[in-house]
Design an enzyme around this catalytic site. Sequence first.
Site, PDB file in Angstrom:
ATOM      1  N   ALA A   1      32.004 -17.174  40.844  1.00 38.46           N
ATOM      2  CA  ALA A   1      31.629 -15.663  41.212  1.00 38.46           C
ATOM      3  C   ALA A   1      31.887 -14.793  39.872  1.00 38.46           C
ATOM      4  O   ALA A   1      30.818 -14.042  39.591  1.00 38.46           O
ATOM      5  CB  ALA A   1      32.291 -15.086  42.313  1.00 38.46           C
TER       6      ALA A   1
ATOM      7  N   ARG B   1      23.360 -10.801  30.122  1.00 33.39           N
ATOM      8  CA  ARG B   1      22.045 -11.108  29.974  1.00 33.39           C
ATOM      9  C   ARG B   1      21.353  -9.735  30.309  1.00 33.39           C
ATOM     10  O   ARG B   1      20.120  -9.481  29.443  1.00 33.39           O
ATOM     11  CB  ARG B   1      21.501 -12.014  31.282  1.00 33.39           C
ATOM     12  CG  ARG B   1      21.636 -13.634  30.724  1.00 33.39           C
ATOM     13  CD  ARG B   1      20.874 -14.364  31.795  1.00 33.39           C
ATOM     14  NE  ARG B   1      21.366 -14.308  33.023  1.00 33.39           N
ATOM     15  CZ  ARG B   1      22.346 -15.445  33.279  1.00 33.39           C
ATOM     16  NH1 ARG B   1      22.941 -16.365  32.554  1.00 33.39           N
ATOM     17  NH2 ARG B   1      22.656 -15.204  34.672  1.00 33.39           N
TER      18      ARG B   1
ATOM     19  N   CYS C   1      34.275 -28.190  44.262  1.00 28.71           N
ATOM     20  CA  CYS C   1      33.683 -29.135  45.253  1.00 28.71           C
ATOM     21  C   CYS C   1      33.791 -30.607  44.659  1.00 28.71           C
ATOM     22  O   CYS C   1      33.804 -31.709  45.696  1.00 28.71           O
ATOM     23  CB  CYS C   1      32.321 -28.788  45.889  1.00 28.71           C
ATOM     24  SG  CYS C   1      32.046 -27.022  46.336  1.00 28.71           S
TER      25      CYS C   1
END
Length: 460
Positions: A14, A24, A47
């Site tokens: 995050a 950006r 994960c």
Amino acid sequence: MAAERLVVVGGDAAGMSAASQARRLKGAAELEIVAFERGHFTSYSACGIPYWVGGRVPERDDLIARTPEQHRARDIDLRTRTEVVELDLPGSRVRARDLDTGSESWTAYDKLVLATGARPVRPRLPGIGAHGVHGIQTLDDGQRLMDTLERTEGRRAVVVGAGYIGVEMAEALVGRGYEVTVLHRGAQPMATLDPDMGGLVHSAMNRMGIRTVSRAEATKILTDEEGRVRAVATAGGEEYPADVVVLGIGVEPRTALARAAGLPLGPSGGILTDLSMRVRGYENIWSGGDCVEVLDLVAGRTRHIPLGTHANKHGQVIGSGVGGGYATFPGVVGTAVSKVCELEIARTGLRERDALEAGLRFVTATITSTTTAGYYPGAAEMTVKMLAERRTGRLLGVQIVGGAGSAKRVDIAAVALTAGMTVEQVVSLDLGYAPPFSPVWDPILVAARKAVSAVRSAGV
């Protein structure tokens, strides 16, 4: 005009997605970005840690999407091994500590992003801090476990807890040649499923040689004279020998900073935000990832659902807001997949107890089918359980346990839940068919047909 300063607390999915998206949209002349990360690594797949431990992913760095050096090359002042220890909201500044030197300093901000993640639940047991006891949430955690496995001569592992991380780590340790015992307090492993579906997982774990002990509450970590773990004791008086212990009880939002600063927290202890991921009541503070609670679109309330998929989306939404754009994160339906050996496990929406807690009247339907046409080579059995609202027939949840090709069917249900479809509408879905991919009636459709009958039989 001086550039604004964005401070990001947390350097994984995050936090760094937010920083990258803001960069950006705004160049360094308009926006200075300072990011603090307490560990050594950034932008990695937590994960994937069980698959690295189990040897399916060869190298630790294969899990890293973007290194600190790559972030710095994009004009992000990323400071690793630096932990933010205090938020001064009235003064718009944070106090950070260098974990290697102990030195501290204050950094002012115009905009703040809190992406502090989650931490493994560590029960307050005697001996929980012993050498050889590991919680797994960050890549640093994974490295510490790997270091222990390489130093340890014994081959006995105890996993405390049987959630996603516990089950995946049990399989990983079996893959490394360990004798694995899983202790958990529930009637069946995988409390994210209903017990009847968890029983299928239990059977699969036993078949692959994992000893799974239900209704076993760990009460003490026993150690040797050198302070290393040697066994786990349970409330029933049993002792399970262990050379390494992995905590798979689950995680909780890491929100001590937010709590101390008086930011709003939800029932699970996660930070509360609006749809644009701004912290409620604060114009220039955003939060995302495993430290927040999100709206459950099915139950209509906030829940703590820590997943990397959500965290990356949160970061994109936050970065857009910080950079002057606009985006929202409307909520989730609680979709997750996992596997034990060749058994695939998936769920989305509500379990029975979730529906009861939400005050919903419901019916259930459970069917067993195959992943492909039954006559096609390699057809594997799969079980689908579906929950529907009793009066309306609205789909409430789906759980799947089966062989290869089962789990990703949960995405059909996730879309149906997001769209608020009834089980009767699900039956009418035009799903793809060919013998190598499904029976003529896909298992999701078969379950929906049975759920329709259950709704009609239940009446009002």
